[in-house]
Design a protein around this motif. Structure first.
Motif, PDB file in Angstrom:
ATOM      1  N   MET A  50       0.877  -1.042  -0.048  1.00 19.11           N
ATOM      2  CA  MET A  50       0.409   0.335   0.013  1.00 19.11           C
ATOM      3  C   MET A  50       1.376   1.120  -0.060  1.00 19.11           C
TER       4      MET A  50
ATOM      5  N   PHE B  40       1.087   5.593  -0.300  1.00 18.09           N
ATOM      6  CA  PHE B  40       0.403   6.809  -0.590  1.00 18.09           C
ATOM      7  C   PHE B  40       0.898   8.231  -1.696  1.00 18.09           C
TER       8      PHE B  40
ATOM      9  N   HIS C 133      -2.275  13.096  -1.736  1.00 21.64           N
ATOM     10  CA  HIS C 133      -2.972  12.342  -0.751  1.00 21.64           C
ATOM     11  C   HIS C 133      -3.443  13.929   0.339  1.00 21.64           C
TER      12      HIS C 133
ATOM     13  N   LEU D  15      -5.873  16.718  -1.977  1.00 23.95           N
ATOM     14  CA  LEU D  15      -6.984  15.703  -2.665  1.00 23.95           C
ATOM     15  C   LEU D  15      -8.155  16.188  -3.442  1.00 23.95           C
TER      16      LEU D  15
ATOM     17  N   PHE E 129      -4.780  10.678  -9.815  1.00 23.45           N
ATOM     18  CA  PHE E 129      -5.542  10.564  -8.842  1.00 23.45           C
ATOM     19  C   PHE E 129      -6.779   9.112  -8.826  1.00 23.45           C
TER      20      PHE E 129
ATOM     21  N   VAL F 186      -7.330   7.201  -5.821  1.00 21.99           N
ATOM     22  CA  VAL F 186      -8.533   6.799  -5.035  1.00 21.99           C
ATOM     23  C   VAL F 186      -8.459   5.222  -5.294  1.00 21.99           C
TER      24      VAL F 186
ATOM     25  N   LEU G 251      -6.849   3.846  -1.720  1.00 29.54           N
ATOM     26  CA  LEU G 251      -8.294   4.075  -0.629  1.00 29.54           C
ATOM     27  C   LEU G 251      -9.102   3.028  -1.194  1.00 29.54           C
ATOM     28  N   GLU G 252      -9.878   2.728  -1.968  1.00 28.40           N
ATOM     29  CA  GLU G 252     -10.497   2.171  -2.204  1.00 28.40           C
ATOM     30  C   GLU G 252      -9.836   0.588  -1.657  1.00 28.40           C
TER      31      GLU G 252
ATOM     32  N   LEU H 137      -7.902   0.022   1.040  1.00 27.32           N
ATOM     33  CA  LEU H 137      -8.031  -0.355   1.932  1.00 27.32           C
ATOM     34  C   LEU H 137      -9.117   0.206   2.482  1.00 27.32           C
ATOM     35  N   ILE H 138      -9.740   0.737   2.421  1.00 24.09           N
ATOM     36  CA  ILE H 138     -11.209   0.144   2.474  1.00 24.09           C
ATOM     37  C   ILE H 138     -12.004  -0.709   2.295  1.00 24.09           C
TER      38      ILE H 138
ATOM     39  N   GLY I 224     -10.494  -3.476   2.024  1.00 28.35           N
ATOM     40  CA  GLY I 224      -9.335  -4.545   2.792  1.00 28.35           C
ATOM     41  C   GLY I 224      -9.966  -4.444   4.470  1.00 28.35           C
ATOM     42  N   LEU I 225     -11.214  -4.061   4.571  1.00 26.61           N
ATOM     43  CA  LEU I 225     -11.311  -3.853   6.299  1.00 26.61           C
ATOM     44  C   LEU I 225     -12.398  -4.577   6.701  1.00 26.61           C
TER      45      LEU I 225
END
Lengths: 95, 95
Positions: free
Chosen positions: B1, B3, B8, B13, B79, B83, B86-87, B89-90, B92-93
DNA sequence: AAAGTCACTTTGTAGCACAAAGTAGCTAGG
DNA sequence: CCTAGCTACTTTGTGCTACAAAGTGACTTT
């Protein structure tokens, strides 16, 4: 649209995400996962502790010291709120 | 991952997102939308220009100067890549 | 010609992030 | 028991960067 600097900072965002997804995580595992130096991790965790976002537990495992971290309720809330902010930014791109 | 710091950073952003969603946008509109100072906006745009992420067009409209910005192909790519980061990362939660 | 507007540019400051090296508590081995 | 080693910091220092505030320049309106 507001960004919480504490949560948004790249390294901390990953710490938040890791703790959120994995629950309790040890200092060493976090360091290895994120590939950052010990000092760097410690200082980020310190800031998160100062803001009541992380709870710390210290114990001995296999006769070695082990520190584990987990998000507090407040930490969880802040992270979830920030994820929502990011999601709404991403959703807004289609307009 | 990984950044991308350029993308960022919170204010940038939002600049990226605004330009991405709205296409060409004027200096004044950006400033008003994001509620930042002119100097601050100008310096962020400058960094984005330095990295070939933004194209600038200066013209007179209603006999007043107007500067408009739009994302370059490179800016759009960076960009979109961010994105996706970020997606993921989200996403992966849930594990 | 004086004032106003837009879009900067300059200047200055305070706050990080980060690396590197030092430290403290505890354990294991000789 | 004493030294070496491990984990988990803490300290120190540097360099970048965001940001605000004030100044500048081109042009227009009165």
């Amino acid at each position: 649209m507001e960004f919480d600097k504490l949560v948004h900072q790249p390294t901390r965002l990953q710490i938040f995400a890791s703790l959120y997804a994995n629950g309790e995580t040890s200092f060493t595992d976090l360091k290895d996962d994120l590939e950052i130096t010990e000092g760097n991790l410690a200082s980020h965790i310190e800031r998160m502790e100062d803001e009541d976002c992380v709870a710390v537990e210290k114990q001995f495992v296999d006769r070695k010291p082990q520190t584990t971290y987990r998000l507090t309720d407040r930490g969880t809330e802040l992270f979830e709120a920030h994820v929502e902010t990011l999601e709404s930014l991403i959703d807004g791109l289609d307009t």
